[in-house]
Motif scaffolding. Structure first.
Motif, PDB file in Angstrom:
ATOM      1  N   ILE A 296     -10.402 -89.582  67.384  1.00 44.30           N
ATOM      2  CA  ILE A 296      -9.125 -89.387  66.699  1.00 44.30           C
ATOM      3  C   ILE A 296      -8.035 -89.342  67.757  1.00 44.30           C
ATOM      4  CG2 ILE A 296      -7.703 -87.869  65.267  1.00 44.30           C
ATOM      5  CD1 ILE A 296     -10.185 -86.817  63.947  1.00 44.30           C
ATOM      6  N   THR A 297      -7.007 -90.175  67.583  1.00 41.10           N
ATOM      7  CA  THR A 297      -5.839 -90.091  68.452  1.00 41.10           C
ATOM      8  C   THR A 297      -4.839 -89.148  67.805  1.00 41.10           C
ATOM      9  OG1 THR A 297      -6.165 -92.333  69.299  1.00 41.10           O
ATOM     10  CG2 THR A 297      -3.978 -91.372  69.561  1.00 41.10           C
ATOM     11  N   LEU A 298      -4.480 -88.093  68.521  1.00 45.58           N
ATOM     12  CA  LEU A 298      -3.661 -87.032  67.940  1.00 45.58           C
ATOM     13  C   LEU A 298      -2.238 -87.521  67.701  1.00 45.58           C
ATOM     14  CD1 LEU A 298      -4.462 -84.120  67.208  1.00 45.58           C
ATOM     15  CD2 LEU A 298      -3.336 -83.378  69.301  1.00 45.58           C
ATOM     16  N   SER A 299      -1.819 -87.441  66.452  1.00 40.95           N
ATOM     17  CA  SER A 299      -0.477 -87.851  66.069  1.00 40.95           C
ATOM     18  C   SER A 299       0.558 -86.852  66.597  1.00 40.95           C
ATOM     19  CB  SER A 299      -0.386 -87.924  64.540  1.00 40.95           C
ATOM     20  OG  SER A 299       0.956 -87.957  64.114  1.00 40.95           O
ATOM     21  N   PRO A 300       1.780 -87.331  66.920  1.00 39.04           N
ATOM     22  CA  PRO A 300       2.837 -86.400  67.358  1.00 39.04           C
ATOM     23  C   PRO A 300       3.141 -85.333  66.306  1.00 39.04           C
ATOM     24  CG  PRO A 300       3.471 -88.679  67.787  1.00 39.04           C
ATOM     25  CD  PRO A 300       2.223 -88.733  66.950  1.00 39.04           C
ATOM     26  N   ASP A 301       2.858 -85.642  65.035  1.00 40.77           N
ATOM     27  CA  ASP A 301       3.152 -84.714  63.951  1.00 40.77           C
ATOM     28  C   ASP A 301       1.980 -83.814  63.588  1.00 40.77           C
ATOM     29  OD1 ASP A 301       5.701 -85.879  63.694  1.00 40.77           O
ATOM     30  OD2 ASP A 301       4.901 -87.455  62.399  1.00 40.77           O
ATOM     31  N   SER A 302       0.877 -83.915  64.334  1.00 43.62           N
ATOM     32  CA  SER A 302      -0.268 -83.046  64.046  1.00 43.62           C
ATOM     33  C   SER A 302       0.125 -81.588  64.268  1.00 43.62           C
ATOM     34  CB  SER A 302      -1.445 -83.407  64.959  1.00 43.62           C
ATOM     35  OG  SER A 302      -2.483 -82.448  64.819  1.00 43.62           O
ATOM     36  N   PRO A 303      -0.313 -80.694  63.395  1.00 43.32           N
ATOM     37  CA  PRO A 303       0.057 -79.273  63.540  1.00 43.32           C
ATOM     38  C   PRO A 303      -0.530 -78.605  64.771  1.00 43.32           C
ATOM     39  CG  PRO A 303      -1.595 -79.555  61.815  1.00 43.32           C
ATOM     40  CD  PRO A 303      -1.143 -80.930  62.207  1.00 43.32           C
ATOM     41  N   PHE A 304      -1.469 -79.260  65.434  1.00 49.20           N
ATOM     42  CA  PHE A 304      -2.136 -78.618  66.567  1.00 49.20           C
ATOM     43  C   PHE A 304      -1.690 -79.170  67.925  1.00 49.20           C
ATOM     44  CE2 PHE A 304      -5.014 -77.829  62.986  1.00 49.20           C
ATOM     45  CZ  PHE A 304      -5.075 -76.445  63.063  1.00 49.20           C
ATOM     46  N   VAL A 305      -0.644 -80.008  67.935  1.00 49.83           N
ATOM     47  CA  VAL A 305      -0.059 -80.424  69.212  1.00 49.83           C
ATOM     48  C   VAL A 305       0.493 -79.174  69.898  1.00 49.83           C
ATOM     49  CG1 VAL A 305       1.813 -81.698  70.311  1.00 49.83           C
ATOM     50  CG2 VAL A 305       0.464 -82.779  68.515  1.00 49.83           C
ATOM     51  N   GLY A 306       0.071 -78.946  71.124  1.00 49.93           N
ATOM     52  CA  GLY A 306       0.501 -77.759  71.858  1.00 49.93           C
ATOM     53  C   GLY A 306      -0.409 -76.563  71.689  1.00 49.93           C
ATOM     54  N   THR A 307      -1.391 -76.660  70.813  1.00 47.07           N
ATOM     55  CA  THR A 307      -2.328 -75.561  70.577  1.00 47.07           C
ATOM     56  C   THR A 307      -3.491 -75.636  71.553  1.00 47.07           C
ATOM     57  OG1 THR A 307      -1.792 -75.564  68.210  1.00 47.07           O
ATOM     58  CG2 THR A 307      -3.833 -74.462  68.865  1.00 47.07           C
ATOM     59  N   PRO A 308      -3.871 -74.536  72.200  1.00 48.56           N
ATOM     60  CA  PRO A 308      -5.067 -74.548  73.049  1.00 48.56           C
ATOM     61  C   PRO A 308      -6.287 -74.985  72.255  1.00 48.56           C
ATOM     62  CG  PRO A 308      -3.788 -72.573  73.443  1.00 48.56           C
ATOM     63  CD  PRO A 308      -3.179 -73.234  72.245  1.00 48.56           C
ATOM     64  N   ALA A 309      -7.122 -75.828  72.876  1.00 52.67           N
ATOM     65  CA  ALA A 309      -8.283 -76.383  72.173  1.00 52.67           C
ATOM     66  C   ALA A 309      -9.173 -75.291  71.585  1.00 52.67           C
ATOM     67  CB  ALA A 309      -9.086 -77.271  73.118  1.00 52.67           C
ATOM     68  N   GLY A 310      -9.288 -74.160  72.284  1.00 50.80           N
ATOM     69  CA  GLY A 310     -10.149 -73.085  71.817  1.00 50.80           C
ATOM     70  C   GLY A 310      -9.645 -72.377  70.578  1.00 50.80           C
ATOM     71  N   LEU A 311      -8.378 -72.602  70.210  1.00 48.89           N
ATOM     72  CA  LEU A 311      -7.802 -71.940  69.036  1.00 48.89           C
ATOM     73  C   LEU A 311      -7.751 -72.860  67.811  1.00 48.89           C
ATOM     74  CD1 LEU A 311      -4.858 -69.928  70.639  1.00 48.89           C
ATOM     75  CD2 LEU A 311      -7.184 -69.157  70.096  1.00 48.89           C
ATOM     76  N   VAL A 312      -8.181 -74.087  67.977  1.00 53.72           N
ATOM     77  CA  VAL A 312      -8.202 -75.012  66.835  1.00 53.72           C
ATOM     78  C   VAL A 312      -9.463 -74.734  66.009  1.00 53.72           C
ATOM     79  CG1 VAL A 312      -8.212 -77.418  66.086  1.00 53.72           C
ATOM     80  CG2 VAL A 312      -6.975 -76.758  68.170  1.00 53.72           C
ATOM     81  N   PRO A 313      -9.325 -74.472  64.717  1.00 54.78           N
ATOM     82  CA  PRO A 313     -10.490 -74.128  63.890  1.00 54.78           C
ATOM     83  C   PRO A 313     -11.295 -75.348  63.468  1.00 54.78           C
ATOM     84  CG  PRO A 313      -8.523 -74.090  62.534  1.00 54.78           C
ATOM     85  CD  PRO A 313      -8.060 -74.381  63.938  1.00 54.78           C
ATOM     86  N   PHE A 314     -11.946 -75.994  64.444  1.00 55.54           N
ATOM     87  CA  PHE A 314     -12.741 -77.167  64.122  1.00 55.54           C
ATOM     88  C   PHE A 314     -13.859 -76.795  63.148  1.00 55.54           C
ATOM     89  CE2 PHE A 314     -11.342 -78.358  68.556  1.00 55.54           C
ATOM     90  CZ  PHE A 314     -10.444 -79.338  68.144  1.00 55.54           C
ATOM     91  N   PRO A 315     -14.305 -77.763  62.327  1.00 53.88           N
ATOM     92  CA  PRO A 315     -15.398 -77.490  61.382  1.00 53.88           C
ATOM     93  C   PRO A 315     -16.674 -77.058  62.101  1.00 53.88           C
ATOM     94  CG  PRO A 315     -14.315 -79.568  60.851  1.00 53.88           C
ATOM     95  CD  PRO A 315     -13.781 -79.142  62.188  1.00 53.88           C
ATOM     96  N   GLU A 316     -17.535 -76.375  61.362  1.00 51.00           N
ATOM     97  CA  GLU A 316     -18.813 -75.940  61.914  1.00 51.00           C
ATOM     98  C   GLU A 316     -19.636 -77.148  62.355  1.00 51.00           C
ATOM     99  OE1 GLU A 316     -22.616 -73.085  60.629  1.00 51.00           O
ATOM    100  OE2 GLU A 316     -20.992 -73.507  59.222  1.00 51.00           O
ATOM    101  N   ASN A 317     -20.361 -77.011  63.467  1.00 54.27           N
ATOM    102  CA  ASN A 317     -21.211 -78.056  64.041  1.00 54.27           C
ATOM    103  C   ASN A 317     -20.417 -79.244  64.563  1.00 54.27           C
ATOM    104  OD1 ASN A 317     -23.539 -76.585  63.430  1.00 54.27           O
ATOM    105  ND2 ASN A 317     -23.661 -77.489  61.384  1.00 54.27           N
TER     106      ASN A 317
END
Length: 223
Positions: free
Chosen positions: A152-173
């Motif tokens: 996935i190429t992160l869009s400029p409008d993604s809500p997680f731009v600027g968010t530390p990777a460890g704080l993104v609630p990725f799905p389980e597994n």
């Protein structure tokens, strides 16, 4: 590692050269005398034989191989080779080349194929990856783990731009394995902020791909 490659055409020879450069032992097998050209890959072993025949594979000592790659231009031959390698010789890893996309569904563990490689699928995925921003692109399927390598190429409008990777609630597994940024490869760290245009590579089960795509999409609102 010892690798047997069924099919000594352009594809098989290219694979052999790269494996040899990486320090592996390679045996090229082909039933066509015109394809037996040791001068083209001089550091490989060569065998004139039909990889669909049990006696030929026994002559090739397939039981001593760590990997068998079925890389002929014939899907039927690739399936038979993979099945014999897995069931008769217990080869730990088999890779099957898919020549015709309509046959891809056959290249499964039921036919002894651990990993299938479909050139049409890879080419279409690379095209999608090059032009798609914000859309999930499936690059590769891991048969044994029921998981996919996706991008996935992160869009400029993604809500997680600027968010530390460890704080993104990725799905389980769902595992973020690599960040591609400005031509560099980064190992994800929890405190590393995501940036617009980052190419994120994940290993993820198929059933959560949609959830992952929606999570990173511009329309998602973190709870």
């Amino acid at each position: 590692m010892r690798v047997a490659i069924a099919g000594a055409g352009a594809v098989g020879r290219s694979i052999a050269r790269e494996l040899i450069e990486n320090g592996h032992q390679v045996l090229l097998i082909d039933k066509s005398p015109s394809s037996i050209r040791p001068e083209r890959v001089p550091n490989a072993e060569w065998l004139l034989a039909d990889s669909c025949e049990l006696s030929s594979l026994a002559e090739a000592q397939l039981g001593k191989c760590d990997v068998v790659i079925a890389a002929t231009g014939d899907d039927k031959a690739n399936l038979v080779t993979s099945l014999l390698a897995k069931t008769e010789f217990g080869v730990p890893r088999t890779v099957g080349r898919v020549n015709h996309p309509n046959n891809e569904w056959l290249f499964t563990e039921a036919w002894g194929v651990d990993v299938n490689v479909s050139t049409p699928r890879i080419m279409s995925a690379l095209v999608e990856e090059a032009v798609s921003i914000g859309d999930l692109v499936r690059l590769f399927t891991f048969r044994q783990g029921n998981a996919n390598l996706v991008e996935i190429t992160l869009s400029p409008d993604s809500p997680f731009v600027g968010t530390p990777a460890g704080l993104v609630p990725f799905p389980e597994n769902c595992a973020l394995v690599t960040i591609l940024r400005d031509g560099q490869v980064y190992t994800p760290e929890a405190e590393q902020p995501l940036e617009s245009g980052d190419e994120l590579l994940f290993v993820v089960p198929a059933e959560v791909e949609t959830e992952l795509e929606q999570l990173l999409s511009p329309g998602h609102h973190p709870g």
